[in-house]
Design an enzyme around this catalytic site. Structure first.
Site, PDB file in Angstrom:
ATOM      1  N   ARG A 160      -2.655  -5.310   8.724  1.00 54.78           N
ATOM      2  CA  ARG A 160      -1.240  -4.944   8.573  1.00 54.78           C
ATOM      3  C   ARG A 160      -0.680  -4.519   9.923  1.00 54.78           C
ATOM      4  O   ARG A 160      -1.305  -3.728  10.635  1.00 54.78           O
ATOM      5  CB  ARG A 160      -1.081  -3.811   7.563  1.00 54.78           C
ATOM      6  CG  ARG A 160       0.385  -3.533   7.254  1.00 54.78           C
ATOM      7  CD  ARG A 160       0.573  -2.488   6.182  1.00 54.78           C
ATOM      8  NE  ARG A 160       1.627  -2.899   5.265  1.00 54.78           N
ATOM      9  CZ  ARG A 160       2.581  -2.093   4.802  1.00 54.78           C
ATOM     10  NH1 ARG A 160       2.621  -0.820   5.143  1.00 54.78           N
ATOM     11  NH2 ARG A 160       3.502  -2.534   3.979  1.00 54.78           N
ATOM     12  N   THR A 167       0.345   5.535  -0.177  1.00 53.69           N
ATOM     13  CA  THR A 167      -0.418   6.780  -0.257  1.00 53.69           C
ATOM     14  C   THR A 167       0.090   7.621  -1.409  1.00 53.69           C
ATOM     15  O   THR A 167       1.299   7.786  -1.579  1.00 53.69           O
ATOM     16  CB  THR A 167      -0.272   7.524   1.084  1.00 53.69           C
ATOM     17  OG1 THR A 167      -0.972   6.765   2.066  1.00 53.69           O
ATOM     18  CG2 THR A 167      -0.814   8.935   1.031  1.00 53.69           C
ATOM     19  N   TYR A 176      -0.914   4.854  12.720  1.00 54.82           N
ATOM     20  CA  TYR A 176      -2.262   5.427  12.581  1.00 54.82           C
ATOM     21  C   TYR A 176      -3.184   4.914  13.708  1.00 54.82           C
ATOM     22  O   TYR A 176      -2.727   4.211  14.605  1.00 54.82           O
ATOM     23  CB  TYR A 176      -2.794   5.134  11.176  1.00 54.82           C
ATOM     24  CG  TYR A 176      -1.893   5.739  10.118  1.00 54.82           C
ATOM     25  CD1 TYR A 176      -1.825   7.123   9.951  1.00 54.82           C
ATOM     26  CD2 TYR A 176      -1.049   4.946   9.340  1.00 54.82           C
ATOM     27  CE1 TYR A 176      -0.968   7.703   9.014  1.00 54.82           C
ATOM     28  CE2 TYR A 176      -0.182   5.522   8.398  1.00 54.82           C
ATOM     29  CZ  TYR A 176      -0.147   6.888   8.242  1.00 54.82           C
ATOM     30  OH  TYR A 176       0.714   7.468   7.333  1.00 54.82           O
ATOM     31  N   GLY A 232       7.159  -2.049  -2.003  1.00 56.85           N
ATOM     32  CA  GLY A 232       6.708  -0.664  -2.016  1.00 56.85           C
ATOM     33  C   GLY A 232       7.529   0.120  -3.022  1.00 56.85           C
ATOM     34  O   GLY A 232       7.221   0.182  -4.211  1.00 56.85           O
ATOM     35  N   PRO A 241       0.832  -1.210   0.000  1.00 57.03           N
ATOM     36  CA  PRO A 241       0.000   0.000   0.000  1.00 57.03           C
ATOM     37  C   PRO A 241       0.868   1.262   0.000  1.00 57.03           C
ATOM     38  O   PRO A 241       1.823   1.350   0.772  1.00 57.03           O
ATOM     39  CB  PRO A 241      -0.781  -0.123   1.306  1.00 57.03           C
ATOM     40  CG  PRO A 241       0.023  -1.054   2.166  1.00 57.03           C
ATOM     41  CD  PRO A 241       0.688  -1.997   1.218  1.00 57.03           C
TER      42      PRO A 241
HETATM   43  C1  LIG Z   1       5.154   6.824  -1.036  1.00 55.51           C
HETATM   44  C2  LIG Z   1       4.818   5.831   0.026  1.00 55.51           C
HETATM   45  C3  LIG Z   1       3.536   5.822   0.550  1.00 55.51           C
HETATM   46  C4  LIG Z   1       3.171   4.870   1.518  1.00 55.51           C
HETATM   47  N1  LIG Z   1       1.871   4.808   1.958  1.00 55.51           N
HETATM   48  C5  LIG Z   1       1.463   3.760   2.724  1.00 55.51           C
HETATM   49  C6  LIG Z   1       0.081   3.543   2.989  1.00 55.51           C
HETATM   50  O1  LIG Z   1      -0.828   4.254   2.519  1.00 55.51           O
HETATM   51  N2  LIG Z   1      -0.249   2.489   3.775  1.00 55.51           N
HETATM   52  C7  LIG Z   1       0.699   1.641   4.294  1.00 55.51           C
HETATM   53  O2  LIG Z   1       0.353   0.700   4.993  1.00 55.51           O
HETATM   54  N3  LIG Z   1       2.017   1.830   4.037  1.00 55.51           N
HETATM   55  C8  LIG Z   1       2.411   2.833   3.240  1.00 55.51           C
HETATM   56  N4  LIG Z   1       3.732   2.970   2.896  1.00 55.51           N
HETATM   57  C9  LIG Z   1       4.707   1.975   3.366  1.00 55.51           C
HETATM   58  C10 LIG Z   1       4.910   0.892   2.310  1.00 55.51           C
HETATM   59  O3  LIG Z   1       3.745   0.091   2.180  1.00 55.51           O
HETATM   60  C11 LIG Z   1       6.077  -0.022   2.677  1.00 55.51           C
HETATM   61  O4  LIG Z   1       5.840  -0.557   3.948  1.00 55.51           O
HETATM   62  C12 LIG Z   1       7.424   0.706   2.686  1.00 55.51           C
HETATM   63  O5  LIG Z   1       7.613   1.421   1.483  1.00 55.51           O
HETATM   64  C13 LIG Z   1       8.560  -0.288   2.875  1.00 55.51           C
HETATM   65  O6  LIG Z   1       8.547  -1.249   1.830  1.00 55.51           O
HETATM   66  P1  LIG Z   1       9.634  -1.183   0.648  1.00 55.51           P
HETATM   67  O7  LIG Z   1      10.957  -1.381   1.296  1.00 55.51           O
HETATM   68  O8  LIG Z   1       9.270  -2.308  -0.286  1.00 55.51           O
HETATM   69  O9  LIG Z   1       9.512   0.155   0.016  1.00 55.51           O
HETATM   70  C14 LIG Z   1       4.124   3.938   1.965  1.00 55.51           C
HETATM   71  C15 LIG Z   1       5.435   3.978   1.443  1.00 55.51           C
HETATM   72  C16 LIG Z   1       5.771   4.890   0.470  1.00 55.51           C
HETATM   73  C17 LIG Z   1       7.165   4.857  -0.114  1.00 55.51           C
END
Ligand SMILES: Cc1cc2nc3c(=O)[nH]c(=O)nc-3n(C[C@H](O)[C@H](O)[C@H](O)COP(=O)(O)O)c2cc1C
Length: 370
Positions: free
Chosen positions: A237, A32, A189, A330, A30
């Protein structure tokens, strides 16, 4: 092995969750995007944005966090909602576009609580207790300065928040056509504020030890299960770190984690989505078990989605070996929306050079068309 991808890796084998088949174990985490209309409706650019992940080979996409009610849940300006039929109908073309590419899409439902920094309906915030959140508002999401001091949420408002999750989930399934629901219990949150000792000072049924503090998440899962029926995949989550407190660790350590995952295994959840900065690392200093392996050990019934710096296939496989059923990317998916296809072909991946927090309007048309 999964013939369409032609690569011998467990990440590219099919799997099943409830009645849903997945072509591989690769999902989009996910994220945002603050790219909805002021009325909280996603638009056509968001459709292209989500569709390209499915086209690029991800078998599951979890949406950005979607707000659940018109009271205190909205967290960011230009965040999409699922609070009425209009907003739900606006999601439908996105869901259909992902389905047309052979992908599945889950809605992530979130309530910002004390971290709300862009709710046009309510300038004040609510939290489990009147404790100002650590850190400062996210400037990338139009925030500025310290978080507001929240007002302690009342029992009646807690009931309304639970009902908000249930109504949003029903709209997500019945109107928008989503394939499953993820409840956002992580990253600081509202549900995580209840779960966290620092922010939850309550002496009533919503406070107490680590499992009692998980109580609101468990109640939300129950209410959502009733709203969506027994057959729709539903999960929670969970994380240690928070957007406003990156280094937070569960004080109860492995024993606490064991109790949390046992409680979740007894809940109506089908899956748990665990996220850590580096998902393969020990969850607690001095220990050797990752959060994924603790979830696997203490909640053998649950399907596990694992997230955290897993954009390197070897790391993804290591975490699957520790018990994950599905990997979530992500930032890796943002930079490489076709990560599964590129990886299967052993093609070089694009480097990490995107402004990650930027809205979708900042993504070039040529990149959106990938
Ligand atoms: C731009 C951005 C927005 C994010 N928004 C959310 C969100 O809306 N909900 C959520 O649970 N995590 C959110 N995250 C966290 C990501 O889901 C993820 O946990 C984080 O990027 C680490 O994973 P990665 O190493 O694969 O990037 C966001 C991360 C990024 C980079």
């Amino acid at each position: 092995m999964n013939a369409p991808f032609g690569i011998a890796s467990p990440a590219f084998t099919g799997t099943r969750l409830k009645g849903l088949d997945f072509a591989n174990r690769l999902s989009v985490a996910p994220m945002t995007r603050i790219s909805a209309t002021a009325a909280g409706a996603p638009g056509e650019r968001m459709q292209h944005y989500y569709q390209r992940f499915a086209r690029g080979g991800f078998s599951l996409i979890t949406t950005e966090g979607i707000y659940t009610d018109k009271a205190y849940s909205q967290t960011y300006k230009d965040q999409p909602g699922l609070t009425d039929r209009e907003q739900a109908l606006a999601w439908r073309p996105i869901v259909e576009a992902v389905h047309a590419e052979g992908g599945r899409i889950f809605a992530q439902l979130m309530h910002g609580g004390a971290l709300a920094q862009g709710n046009p309906h309510r300038p004040e915030t609510v939290g489990p207790s009147a404790v100002r959140p650590k850190g400062s508002q996210l400037t990338g999401y139009h925030g500025d300065g310290p978080y507001a001091l929240p007002r302690e949420i009342s029992d009646a408002e807690i009931a309304e928040a639970i009902e908000g999750f249930a109504c949003a989930a029903r709209l997500a399934i019945e109107v928008a056509g989503f394939d499953g629901i993820e409840i956002h219990g992580a990253n600081g949150y509202l549900l995580d504020q209840f779960f966290t000792d620092f922010s939850n000072r309550r002496a009533d049924r919503w406070g107490g030890d680590i499992v009692e503090r998980l109580g609101l998440s468990l109640e939300v899962l129950k209410a959502v299960r009733v709203a969506i029926g027994p057959d729709v995949p539903l999960g929670l989550r969970l994380s240690q770190s928070k957007v406003n407190d990156f280094r937070h660790k569960w004080a109860e350590r492995e024993q606490g984690a064991a109790r949390v995952f046992e409680a979740l295994a007894e809940s109506p959840a089908d899956f748990v989505h665990v996220t850590e900065f580096e998902a393969w690392k020990p969850a607690f200093e001095g220990g050797d078990a990752s959060l994924v392996s603790l979830a696997r050990r203490h909640a053998p019934r649950l399907f596990i989605i694992a997230n955290g710096s897993l954009h390197d296939l070897d790391r993804a496989e290591e975490v699957m070996e520790a018990g994950a059923d599905m990997i979530a990317l992500g930032r890796g998916a943002l930079v490489n929306p076709d990560w599964p296809q590129l990886t299967a072909k052993r093609t070089a991946l694009r480097p990490f050079d995107l402004p990650f927090l930027a809205p979708i309007s900042d993504i070039k048309d040529s990149e959106l068309a990938l």
